[in-house]
Scaffold this active site. Structure first.
Site, PDB file in Angstrom:
ATOM      1  N   GLY A   1       0.780  -1.198   0.000  1.00 22.22           N
ATOM      2  CA  GLY A   1       0.000   0.000   0.000  1.00 22.22           C
ATOM      3  C   GLY A   1       0.827   1.270   0.000  1.00 22.22           C
ATOM      4  CD  GLN A   2       3.918   2.838   2.201  1.00 23.14           C
ATOM      5  OE1 GLN A   2       4.483   3.909   2.114  1.00 23.14           O
ATOM      6  NE2 GLN A   2       2.955   2.620   3.079  1.00 23.14           N
ATOM      7  CE1 TYR A   9       4.996   9.328   2.605  1.00 23.62           C
ATOM      8  CE2 TYR A   9       6.568   7.672   1.874  1.00 23.62           C
ATOM      9  CZ  TYR A   9       6.266   8.799   2.620  1.00 23.62           C
ATOM     10  OH  TYR A   9       7.241   9.391   3.374  1.00 23.62           O
ATOM     11  N   PRO A  45      12.043  13.655   4.712  1.00 23.06           N
ATOM     12  CG  PRO A  45      10.524  14.386   6.343  1.00 23.06           C
ATOM     13  CD  PRO A  45      10.921  14.569   4.892  1.00 23.06           C
ATOM     14  N   GLY A  46      12.611  10.772   6.790  1.00 16.73           N
ATOM     15  CA  GLY A  46      12.082   9.475   7.185  1.00 16.73           C
ATOM     16  C   GLY A  46      11.190   9.718   8.395  1.00 16.73           C
TER      17      GLY A  46
END
Length: 95
Positions: A1-2, A5, A35-36
């Site tokens: 599901g990325q 994103y 950023p992580g």
């Protein structure tokens, strides 16, 4: 599901490059920070086992601190030669 994103993050990085090329002649620089996971209230709400599993996947073995993001933003603002690039502040998670 990325997929959504990942596609959005890639689009922002590409947009920054395009803006640098389009706006540079007006003296406008562009920059982006990718950023992580950052040590925030949201991260603190993670289930402990999920948080630990995520941290183990980060080569730096920790989450980013908010101050580190601020330092990256300061670098972008202060460096007049920086433009059209994304600073990946993710502890080395991207390969």
């Amino acid at each position: 599901g990325q997929t959504n994103y990942s596609a959005s993050k890639a689009a922002v990085s590409t947009m920054i490059v395009s803006w640098a090329k389009e706006l540079g002649r007006f003296g406008i620089r562009t920059g982006c920070i990718a950023p992580g996971l950052v040590e925030t209230a949201m991260a603190a709400q993670m289930r402990p086992e999920m948080r630990e599993m995520f941290i183990k996947s980060i080569p730096a073995q920790r989450l980013a601190e908010v101050e580190e993001l601020a330092h990256a933003a300061k670098f972008i603002f202060e460096n007049d030669y920086f433009t059209g690039r994304t600073l990946e502040l993710d502890g080395g998670t991207r390969v």
